[in-house]
Write an enzyme that holds these catalytic residues in place. Structure first.
Site, PDB file in Angstrom:
ATOM      1  N   LYS A   1       5.988   6.372  -2.831  1.00 52.47           N
ATOM      2  CA  LYS A   1       4.591   6.349  -1.767  1.00 52.47           C
ATOM      3  C   LYS A   1       4.562   7.530  -1.035  1.00 52.47           C
ATOM      4  CE  LYS A   1       1.934   3.183   1.167  1.00 52.47           C
ATOM      5  NZ  LYS A   1       1.886   1.866   1.813  1.00 52.47           N
TER       6      LYS A   1
ATOM      7  N   SER B   1      -2.354  -0.967   0.927  1.00 53.59           N
ATOM      8  CA  SER B   1      -2.394   0.423   0.940  1.00 53.59           C
ATOM      9  C   SER B   1      -1.607   1.287  -0.328  1.00 53.59           C
ATOM     10  CB  SER B   1      -2.029   0.877   2.229  1.00 53.59           C
ATOM     11  OG  SER B   1      -0.438   0.770   2.602  1.00 53.59           O
TER      12      SER B   1
ATOM     13  N   SER C   1       0.520  -4.888   2.263  1.00 55.33           N
ATOM     14  CA  SER C   1       0.650  -3.618   1.356  1.00 55.33           C
ATOM     15  C   SER C   1       1.484  -3.351   0.291  1.00 55.33           C
ATOM     16  CB  SER C   1       0.315  -2.465   2.248  1.00 55.33           C
ATOM     17  OG  SER C   1      -0.667  -2.300   3.172  1.00 55.33           O
TER      18      SER C   1
END
Length: 488
Positions: free
Chosen positions: A80, A155, A179
């Site tokens: 990420k 997210s 998330s």
């Protein structure tokens, strides 16, 4: 060779260690898959194919010479965009850090490199991890591989979508209020939020420091087990990591449902979609038939989780993001030569709408005259939520509930109503407030072919039990799922 991308993590690991598969061939197949489908999914922000292939060649050379770093040497993993990798851009999908090159590795990245994993940066996300749909990225909106007109969750939407689209077998995300678990649910894969303090946050760009936690996504349970063992542990660079017994993947085995007490919720108290509600009740009935005892729990405090979470998270975000001021690093806008203008213009140009909203909310709740009325009360309510979970686990072995109240919604459907978007996390935020571990497991598809996720939760640092239940859940026929080979 293109079929290599549809192997599970455990199959890849086995073939690499049997020398029936090379890392170079595997990585080449994934790069070709990314080239073929990521224009539709938009999981990756950029990709240095030559650098990645060189890592794969080095891994294969180590295997030939008998000097492999570990049994994981040569396995690809996505990262990420808020987890620092030395020499790579770490932008948090924000304009303010668009050209920021990290000078160091996050602890989790150092651990992956030591084991020989092949790193695939950078996976798209909601800007600074603020969002539930990956529509808040400053660069692109990631799409759900099951239906590219829908969101993958957030997210960590890019991390989840990359695995669900078979562009990678595993990836890392971060979970502040759901998330990891929410996009795992919407994308039909496994996603774990470990106990707060189990995994080091050093090198994770902070959103809300008392809530953030790094965790894995995988296309099977073995990937979750292995990654947690690798990532977990005390870190002198992160004083919030806990000194507890190390987690061992080999300690996880399927648990018998017979005689186990499963905490459940009353579905009529929450606005679940019909398909999610039906699948949840079907799974509960199935477990009951296998000898489990269903224990209804009082989730009345859960209705306060969203306001409590957003007061605490935005307050911490207001503090953490104050460092991005145009002075030390990141975007700098200079027009008048005045310091105040430099601050305001750099931050106005660099931060997106949702980040600005949360900074303003957090600054307000921390301001003089409002601190006790808002932030102070939220912290007291957090203590009650934490205590409620402790009470739950005095009477049940595990809590089982839907991960998300609905399946994936369409791109743009909720962007005009922030409150409606925040409600998408109603079943996940309380876990972060309490600091307990939770995992989202695939639970089949709804009538539109969209994934449904089931969330399992156990007490602090009880990941062995949590993953044992998750592995047992994955064996149920109701929870079987196939990832899409064709991305439309």
């Amino acid at each position: 060779m293109k079929d290599l991308v549809f192997l599970t993590y455990s199959e890849i690991k086995k073939k690499l260690n049997e020398n029936s598969l090379t890392s170079f061939d595997l990585v080449t197949a994934y790069l070709e898959r990314i080239q073929s489908v990521d224009s539709k999914v938009k999981a990756f922000l950029n990709l240095n194919a030559d650098k990645i292939l060189n890592q794969a060649k080095e891994s294969d050379e180590r295997r030939k010479s008998g000097k492999i770093l570990s049994e994981f040497d040569g396995i690809p993993i996505g990262i990420k965009d808020n987890i620092c990798i030395r020499g790579e851009i770490t932008s948090c999908s924000s304009k303010i850090l668009e050209n920021f090159e990290s000078p160091y590795d996050a602890t989790v990245v150092s651990k992956l490199k030591e084991k020989g994993f092949i790193l695939f940066p950078r996976l798209n996300m909601d800007e600074f991890a603020m969002g539930s749909s990956t529509e808040n990225s400053a660069f692109q909106t990631s799409k759900n591989p099951f239906d590219t007109e829908r969101i993958p969750g957030g997210s960590s939407g890019g991390s989840a979508a990359a695995v669900a689209a078979s562009m990678l077998p595993i990836s890392l995300g971060s979970d502040t209020g759901g998330s990891i678990r929410q996009p795992a649910s919407l994308c039909g894969i496994w996603g774990l939020k470990p106990t707060y303090g189990r995994v080091s946050r050093y090198g994770l760009v902070a959103y809300a420091s008392s809530l953030d936690q790094i965790g894995p996504f995988s296309n099977d349970m073995e990937g979750i087990n292995d990654l947690l063992e690798i990532l977990a542990g005390l870190d002198t660079k992160d004083q919030t990591t806990a000194k507890v017994t190390n987690f061992e993947a080999k300690s996880v085995s399927d648990l018998e449902w017979k005689g186990k007490k499963i905490g459940v919720m009353k579905t009529d108290e929450f606005n679940f979609s019909p398909d999610v509600n039906t699948r949840y009740l079907e799974i509960l009935k199935d477990l009951e038939s296998k000898g489990a005892t269903l224990v209804p729990l009082d989730f009345s405090l859960l209705k306060y989780a969203i306001p409590v979470y957003y007061l605490i998270a935005t307050a911490e975000c207001s503090s953490n993001l104050s460092r991005f001021d145009g002075i030390r690093y990141g975007l700098r806008k200079e027009s008048t030569g005045k310091l105040d203008d430099l601050y305001s213009e750099s931050r106005s140009a660099g931060f997106g709408k949702e980040v600005k909203r949360r900074i303003l909310l957090g600054t307000f709740s921390l301001s003089s005259g409002y601190y006790d009325a808002y932030y102070g009360k939220a912290q007291k309510a957090r203590v009650l939520i934490r205590k409620q979970y402790a009470d739950f686990f005095k009477s049940v072995d595990v809590i089982l509930q839907p991960t998300s109240p609905t399946t994936a919604f369409k791109v743009g459907e909720k962007t005009k109503d922030p409150i409606q978007m925040y409600q998408a996390d109603i079943l996940t935020t309380s876990v972060n407030l309490a600091g307990v571990p939770a995992i989202s497991c695939p639970a089949g598809l709804d009538q539109n072919g969209l994934p449904i996720g089931i969330q399992l939760t156990t007490s602090h640092f009880d990941e062995t039990k949590l993953l044992g239940f998750a592995s047992a859940l994955s064996k149920l026929d109701l929870c079987k799922i196939s990832l899409p080979k064709e991305i439309k």
